[in-house]
Design a protein around this motif. Sequence first.
Motif, PDB file in Angstrom:
ATOM      1  N   ASP A 162     106.637  -5.116 115.532  1.00  0.00           N
ATOM      2  CA  ASP A 162     107.049  -4.626 114.213  1.00  0.00           C
ATOM      3  C   ASP A 162     106.144  -3.482 113.770  1.00  0.00           C
ATOM      4  O   ASP A 162     106.620  -2.452 113.273  1.00  0.00           O
ATOM      5  N   ARG A 164     103.597 -15.319 121.353  1.00  0.00           N
ATOM      6  CA  ARG A 164     104.885 -14.737 120.960  1.00  0.00           C
ATOM      7  C   ARG A 164     104.820 -14.240 119.514  1.00  0.00           C
ATOM      8  O   ARG A 164     105.362 -13.183 119.189  1.00  0.00           O
ATOM      9  N   HIS A 166     105.376 -10.315 118.579  1.00  0.00           N
ATOM     10  CA  HIS A 166     106.436  -9.841 117.676  1.00  0.00           C
ATOM     11  C   HIS A 166     105.869  -9.141 116.449  1.00  0.00           C
ATOM     12  O   HIS A 166     106.429  -8.126 116.007  1.00  0.00           O
TER      13      HIS A 166
END
Length: 144
Positions: free
Chosen positions: A79, A71, A75
Amino acid sequence: MAHNDVMTHGNLLEPEPTRLPDRPEPQAALDSGTDPADVAAEHPDFSEAWAALAEAALADGEVVAAYAYARTGYHRGLDQLRRAGWKGFGPVPWSHRPNQGFLRSLAALARAAQRIGETEEWQRCSTFLADSDPEAAKATGLAE
């Protein structure tokens, strides 16, 4: 223009493939065998280090740790994709090495989610991976 003149265009509705920038320093560290935890600590936004940690945790049966590592890599990769112009859809080519950390994190997240019974997340991540690049799904073992 005469009717027999042919203009060729790509699919105007599909965005251009997104290619993340090269990261030579952390990439070289990983490629030379530096512990992925050390690379992640030094370069916390480098998704490939998180993907390596997630894959190792999955192989060791540490599913919750794998989920957390995956995770994080996912993430961090999202970004970077957004900063690279990605609008939430469109190709993220596996053949471009800097994209592989994000794609591997996504695949590891799918696997970890499946192992902890998060069926919807497993399906969503698996579909996202295949939609990003079918080659990524094959390379990570989520498709044949």
